[in-house]
Design a protein around this motif. Structure first.
Motif, PDB file in Angstrom:
ATOM      1  N   GLU A 242      27.035  38.711  23.937  1.00  0.00           N
ATOM      2  CA  GLU A 242      25.743  38.859  24.145  1.00  0.00           C
ATOM      3  C   GLU A 242      25.035  38.739  25.426  1.00  0.00           C
ATOM      4  N   LYS A 243      25.732  37.906  26.116  1.00  0.00           N
ATOM      5  CA  LYS A 243      25.417  37.447  27.704  1.00  0.00           C
ATOM      6  C   LYS A 243      25.998  38.524  28.619  1.00  0.00           C
ATOM      7  N   ALA A 244      26.904  39.489  28.269  1.00  0.00           N
ATOM      8  CA  ALA A 244      27.524  40.301  29.144  1.00  0.00           C
ATOM      9  C   ALA A 244      26.824  41.067  29.902  1.00  0.00           C
ATOM     10  N   SER A 245      25.570  41.662  29.194  1.00  0.00           N
ATOM     11  CA  SER A 245      24.714  42.458  30.179  1.00  0.00           C
ATOM     12  C   SER A 245      23.851  41.647  31.056  1.00  0.00           C
ATOM     13  N   ILE A 246      23.550  40.237  30.960  1.00  0.00           N
ATOM     14  CA  ILE A 246      22.994  39.526  31.999  1.00  0.00           C
ATOM     15  C   ILE A 246      24.043  39.074  33.141  1.00  0.00           C
ATOM     16  N   LEU A 247      25.314  38.991  32.427  1.00  0.00           N
ATOM     17  CA  LEU A 247      26.644  38.473  33.519  1.00  0.00           C
ATOM     18  C   LEU A 247      26.608  39.881  34.595  1.00  0.00           C
TER      19      LEU A 247
ATOM     20  N   VAL B  50      24.500  42.153  35.254  1.00  0.00           N
ATOM     21  CA  VAL B  50      23.537  42.374  36.300  1.00  0.00           C
ATOM     22  C   VAL B  50      23.734  41.206  37.622  1.00  0.00           C
ATOM     23  N   GLU B  51      24.155  40.155  37.362  1.00  0.00           N
ATOM     24  CA  GLU B  51      24.446  39.135  38.193  1.00  0.00           C
ATOM     25  C   GLU B  51      25.804  39.486  39.010  1.00  0.00           C
ATOM     26  N   ALA B  52      26.648  40.081  38.356  1.00  0.00           N
ATOM     27  CA  ALA B  52      27.914  40.501  39.574  1.00  0.00           C
ATOM     28  C   ALA B  52      27.361  41.766  40.214  1.00  0.00           C
ATOM     29  N   ARG B  53      26.560  42.403  39.728  1.00  0.00           N
ATOM     30  CA  ARG B  53      26.277  43.698  40.689  1.00  0.00           C
ATOM     31  C   ARG B  53      25.427  43.044  41.867  1.00  0.00           C
ATOM     32  N   GLU B  54      24.299  42.222  41.611  1.00  0.00           N
ATOM     33  CA  GLU B  54      23.746  41.505  42.786  1.00  0.00           C
ATOM     34  C   GLU B  54      24.357  40.645  43.691  1.00  0.00           C
TER      35      GLU B  54
ATOM     36  N   LEU C 240      38.221  26.206  26.497  1.00  0.00           N
ATOM     37  CA  LEU C 240      37.048  26.513  25.930  1.00  0.00           C
ATOM     38  C   LEU C 240      36.397  27.832  26.455  1.00  0.00           C
ATOM     39  N   GLY C 241      36.592  28.095  27.890  1.00  0.00           N
ATOM     40  CA  GLY C 241      35.717  29.288  28.399  1.00  0.00           C
ATOM     41  C   GLY C 241      36.718  30.448  28.685  1.00  0.00           C
ATOM     42  N   GLN C 242      37.514  30.671  27.688  1.00  0.00           N
ATOM     43  CA  GLN C 242      38.648  31.835  27.903  1.00  0.00           C
ATOM     44  C   GLN C 242      37.570  33.232  27.864  1.00  0.00           C
ATOM     45  N   ARG C 243      36.860  33.457  26.653  1.00  0.00           N
ATOM     46  CA  ARG C 243      36.122  34.597  26.775  1.00  0.00           C
ATOM     47  C   ARG C 243      35.206  34.740  27.937  1.00  0.00           C
ATOM     48  N   PHE C 244      34.517  33.707  28.234  1.00  0.00           N
ATOM     49  CA  PHE C 244      33.464  33.648  29.321  1.00  0.00           C
ATOM     50  C   PHE C 244      34.080  33.994  30.485  1.00  0.00           C
ATOM     51  N   GLY C 245      35.249  33.186  30.907  1.00  0.00           N
ATOM     52  CA  GLY C 245      35.896  33.384  31.974  1.00  0.00           C
ATOM     53  C   GLY C 245      36.381  34.932  32.119  1.00  0.00           C
ATOM     54  N   GLU C 246      36.972  35.292  31.032  1.00  0.00           N
ATOM     55  CA  GLU C 246      37.298  36.909  31.185  1.00  0.00           C
ATOM     56  C   GLU C 246      36.436  37.770  31.461  1.00  0.00           C
ATOM     57  N   VAL C 247      35.193  37.735  30.781  1.00  0.00           N
ATOM     58  CA  VAL C 247      34.323  38.924  30.826  1.00  0.00           C
ATOM     59  C   VAL C 247      33.653  38.637  32.239  1.00  0.00           C
ATOM     60  N   MET C 248      33.493  37.513  32.740  1.00  0.00           N
ATOM     61  CA  MET C 248      32.640  37.154  34.139  1.00  0.00           C
ATOM     62  C   MET C 248      33.702  37.928  35.246  1.00  0.00           C
ATOM     63  N   LEU C 249      34.997  37.510  35.074  1.00  0.00           N
ATOM     64  CA  LEU C 249      35.813  37.853  36.081  1.00  0.00           C
ATOM     65  C   LEU C 249      36.021  39.441  36.286  1.00  0.00           C
ATOM     66  N   LYS C 250      35.937  40.047  34.833  1.00  0.00           N
ATOM     67  CA  LYS C 250      36.203  41.437  34.821  1.00  0.00           C
ATOM     68  C   LYS C 250      34.978  42.151  35.303  1.00  0.00           C
TER      69      LYS C 250
ATOM     70  N   HIS D 253      31.917  45.565  39.320  1.00  0.00           N
ATOM     71  CA  HIS D 253      31.089  46.069  40.420  1.00  0.00           C
ATOM     72  C   HIS D 253      31.652  46.204  41.880  1.00  0.00           C
ATOM     73  N   LEU D 254      32.712  45.203  42.030  1.00  0.00           N
ATOM     74  CA  LEU D 254      33.222  45.243  43.196  1.00  0.00           C
ATOM     75  C   LEU D 254      33.956  46.631  43.448  1.00  0.00           C
ATOM     76  N   LEU D 255      34.604  47.284  42.481  1.00  0.00           N
ATOM     77  CA  LEU D 255      35.543  48.419  42.906  1.00  0.00           C
ATOM     78  C   LEU D 255      34.373  49.720  42.928  1.00  0.00           C
ATOM     79  N   GLY D 256      33.207  49.388  42.215  1.00  0.00           N
ATOM     80  CA  GLY D 256      32.245  50.483  42.271  1.00  0.00           C
ATOM     81  C   GLY D 256      31.827  50.671  43.493  1.00  0.00           C
ATOM     82  N   ARG D 257      31.628  49.614  44.389  1.00  0.00           N
ATOM     83  CA  ARG D 257      31.129  49.482  45.649  1.00  0.00           C
ATOM     84  C   ARG D 257      31.705  49.636  46.878  1.00  0.00           C
ATOM     85  N   TYR D 258      33.159  49.073  46.682  1.00  0.00           N
ATOM     86  CA  TYR D 258      33.885  48.989  47.749  1.00  0.00           C
ATOM     87  C   TYR D 258      35.493  49.355  47.636  1.00  0.00           C
ATOM     88  N   ASP D 259      36.060  50.086  48.584  1.00  0.00           N
ATOM     89  CA  ASP D 259      37.664  50.033  48.777  1.00  0.00           C
ATOM     90  C   ASP D 259      37.957  48.940  49.378  1.00  0.00           C
ATOM     91  N   ILE D 260      39.106  48.260  48.797  1.00  0.00           N
ATOM     92  CA  ILE D 260      39.482  46.979  49.314  1.00  0.00           C
ATOM     93  C   ILE D 260      40.884  47.139  49.785  1.00  0.00           C
TER      94      ILE D 260
END
Ligand code: HEM
Length: 495
Positions: A158-163, A165-169, A440-450, A455-462
Motif C-alpha cells: 500500500e505504501k509503495a506509491s508514496i515510497l 514518490v519519495e525515492a524520485r524526489e 521485521l522490516g524485510q518487505r519494507f527494506g526491500e521495496v524501499m531499496l529497490k 529511480h536512480l537508474l532512470g536518471r543517471y548512468d553510474i
C-alpha cells in the motif's frame, strides 16, 4: 663507544620487558581460556573438546567479530574447521557454518532466546538492550505485535506509491547544485533516504526542522556506538564506565534525554492533529504500561539508528555493484522501462530482485549473526551443545560457500539466483535472518531499496572511480556494519 653501549643496553632492556609483558599476556590468556573451557565444557563423542581461539582480554572475540569479520571468518574457518567456539566477554559462542547444522539448530526456532544485550556489555545494553531484536518470550511477542502491522506485506504494498514518490524526489535532489555529472561517496549519497523513509513510517511526514532534530539525535547515537561500544573494555561494565569515563556516561545520558524528548514531542504533536501514525499508538501503550518506555525507545533506536547503518550499507553496496557492471545496468533499464515502479519493486523473480539478493549475499550486514540459544540440547557438527548456549551463524561462510554457490561465489553475478529454488536458499543464504526472529522490516527494506535503484537508474548512468575499482573492499572502521568507502560517478542520462 660508551654512548653506543648505553644505547644497546637500553634497547636490550626495553625488548626484554616487552617480551616478558607479551609472554605474560599470552600465558594469562591461555590460563583464562583453560578455566573458561572447564566452566563450559563442549565435547564430541570421542571426548574431544571443541576447537577455537583463546579468550582475549577483555572482550573475547566480540569486537573482531564485527570490525574484522571478513578476515576472522577466513582465519577461524581455516584454523578450526566447520564448527568452533569464540568468546564474547567470557561467554562462549558456538559458530556454525554448515547448512545442516543451521537447519538442525533452527528446528525449534520458535523457542529460541536472544542473548541478553547480544553478550555485548553495559554500554550496548543502555542503547539497545531492551529492543525487539534482543528480548524474548511474551515481551517480544507484545512488541512484535505492536510494530508488525506497519511493516506487514500488505501495508508495504500500500505504501509503495508514496515510497516511489519519495525515492524520485530524493534522486532528483541528489546533487543540490543540479550538475549533469558529479561524484559522491556512495554511502553519503544514499544514507538519508532509507533513514527518513523509515522515520516517516513511524512518525508520518516530518517538517524539515523535525528532520534536522532527528538526524542530530541519530548522530549522537552513532557517536556513542563508535566511540564507546566498539571499544569494548571498560564500557562492558557500568561501574567501570562511571568511574573511569564519566564523560561517556554524561554523553549517554544526553542522548537518552534527547531521544525520549523527541519521541514524546512527536507523540503529542501527532495526537493533537489526530494523525493515525504508529508513534501515537505506541506511546499510548507506554503510558498504559503495555510496553515499557525502554522497550519502546530501544526498539525505535533499533529500527532507526541501528538500521541506518544496515540499510545504508546494503544500499551503498547495491549501487556500487551496479556501478561496476554497465551491462547489468543496461539490462535493468530494459526490464524496468516497460512497467510501473510500484510493480517492479515487489517482484521476486526478475533481475532487480536478483541484484538485491546478490548484494545481500556478497555483503551481509554482519559476518556473524546475532547470538541466540535453544532451550534444548543440540548435536551440531558432532559436538554436544548444552541447552541455552549462544550459537551464531558464520554468515560470510554460508554466503560464499563454493559447494552451493559455485567457483565464482565471490563474484557479483545476479543471474545465479534464476537457477536456485527458494527452498534451497533457506539455509544456504544469510539475508534477513533465520527462523522466527527474521527481520521485521524485510518487505519494507526491500521495496524501499529497490525503488531507490529504479529511480536512480532512470536518471543517471553510474560508474566507479578508478580508486574505488582498485580497492572495492575498503570499509570504514568506525561502524559495526561494513560501510563501503567507494566514490561513485553519477552522469545524468539524456531524456
Ligand atoms: C536491507 C535492509 C535490512 C537488512 C539486510 C536487515 C537484516 C536483518 C536481519 C538479518 C535480522 C535478524 C537478525 C538476527 O539474527 O537476530 C533483522 C532483524 C530485525 N530488523 Fe532488519 N534488516 C533490514 C532492514 C530493516 C528495516 C527497514 C527495519 C525497520 C522496520 C528493520 C527492523 C528489524 C527489527 C526490528 C529486527 C528484529 C526482529 C525480531 O527479533 O523480531 N530491518 N534484520
Amino acid at each position: 663507544m660508551g654512548q653506543l653501549f648505553v644505547a644497546l643496553a637500553t634497547g636490550l632492556i626495553v625488548t626484554s620487558i616487552w617480551l616478558l609483558v607479551r609472554n605474560a599476556r599470552t600465558l594469562t590468556e591461555k590460563i583464562i581460556t583453560k578455566l573458561l573451557v572447564v566452566l563450559h565444557p563442549i565435547k564430541d563423542a570421542q571426548n574431544t573438546g571443541i576447537p577455537g581461539p583463546n579468550w582475549k582480554p577483555f572482550d573475547g572475540q566480540t569486537l573482531e567479530k564485527f570490525l574484522d569479520g571478513k578476515a576472522r571468518t577466513e582465519e577461524w574457518q581455516r584454523c578450526y574447521g566447520p564448527i568452533y567456539r569464540i568468546w564474547s566477554g567470557t561467554t562462549p559462542e558456538i559458530v556454525i557454518t554448515r547448512p545442516e547444522d543451521i537447519r538442525s539448530f533452527h528446528s525449534d526456532s520458535a523457542a529460541h532466546n536472544k542473548a541478553r544485550s547480544s553478550n555485548a556489555g553495559w554500554m550496548f545494553h543502555q542503547l539497545l538492550g531492551e529492543c525487539m531484536g534482543l528480548i524474548n518470550g511474551p515481551r517480544w511477542t507484545a512488541l512484535r505485535n505492536e510494530f508488525g502491522p506497519t511493516y506487514a506485506h500488505s501495508a508495504v504494498v500500500e505504501k509503495a506509491s508514496i515510497l516511489s514518490v519519495e525515492a524520485r524526489e530524493y534522486v532528483d535532489h541528489l546533487d543540490p547544485q543540479r550538475r549533469p555529472g558529479f561524484r559522491l561517496r556512495a554511502a553519503d549519497a544514499v544514507s538519508r533516504f532509507p533513514f527518513f523513509c523509515t522515520a516517516t513510517s513511524i512518525y508520518g511526514p516530518l517538517s524539515s526542522q523535525e528532520k534536522d532534530q532527528l538526524w542530530s539525535v541519530a548522530q549522537q547515537n552513532l557517536a556513542i556506538m563508535g566511540k564507546y561500544v566498539l571499544l569494548g573494555g571498560i564500557y562492558r561494565s557500568g561501574r567501570l564506565s562511571r568511574w573511569l569515563s564519566p564523560a561517556s556516561v554524561r554523553e549517554l545520558g544526553a542522548f537518552q534525554a534527547a531521544w525520549e524528548e523527541f519521541n514524546v514531542r512527536m507523540f503529542r504533536t501527532r495526537r493533537e492533529k489526530r494523525k493515525l501514525v504508529p508513534i501515537v499508538e505506541l506511546w499510548r501503550h507506554v503510558e498504559e504500561g503495555l510496553v515499557t518506555k525502554d522497550e519502546a525507545l530501544h526498539t525505535l533506536s533499533e529500527i532507526l539508528f541501528a538500521n541506518l547503518d544496515v540499510a545504508t550499507g546494503t544500499l551503498s553496496w547495491l549501487v556500487i555493484f551496479l556501478a561496476l557492471d554497465e551491462s547489468v545496468q543496461k539490462q535493468l533499464r530494459e526490464e524496468l522501462g516497460g512497467r510501473p515502479a510500484e510493480e517492479s519493486c515487489t517482484k521476486k523473480d526478475d533481475l532487480l530482485a536478483y541484484c538485491f539478493m546478490e548484494t545481500l549475499r556478497l555483503r551481509p550486514f554482519t559476518a556473524f549473526s546475532i547470538p541466540e540459544s535453544s532451550p534444548n540440547d543440540k548435536i551440531l557438527g558432532g559436538f554436544q551443545i548444552p541447552a541455552n548456549t549462544s550459537v551464531v551463524v558464520s554468515a560470510l561462510h554460508v554466503n560464499y560457500n563454493k559447494g552451493f554457490w559455485g567457483q565464482d561465489s565471490d563474484q557479483f553475478r545476479p543471474g545465479r539466483f534464476s537457477a536456485v529454488k527458494a527452498l534451497d536458499l533457506r539455509y544456504n543464504l544469510f539475508s534477513f535472518g533465520f527462523g522466527t526472529r527474521k527481520c521485521l522490516g524485510q518487505r519494507f527494506g526491500e521495496v524501499m531499496l529497490k525503488l531507490f535503484v529504479i529511480h536512480l537508474l532512470g536518471r543517471y548512468d553510474i560508474s566507479l572511480t578508478p580508486a574505488a575499482r582498485a580497492d572495492l573492499d575498503k570499509v570504514g572502521r568506525d561502524n559495526w556494519v561494513p560501510i563501503p568507502e567507494a566514490d561513485v560517478f553519477f552522469t545524468e542520462r539524456k531524456a
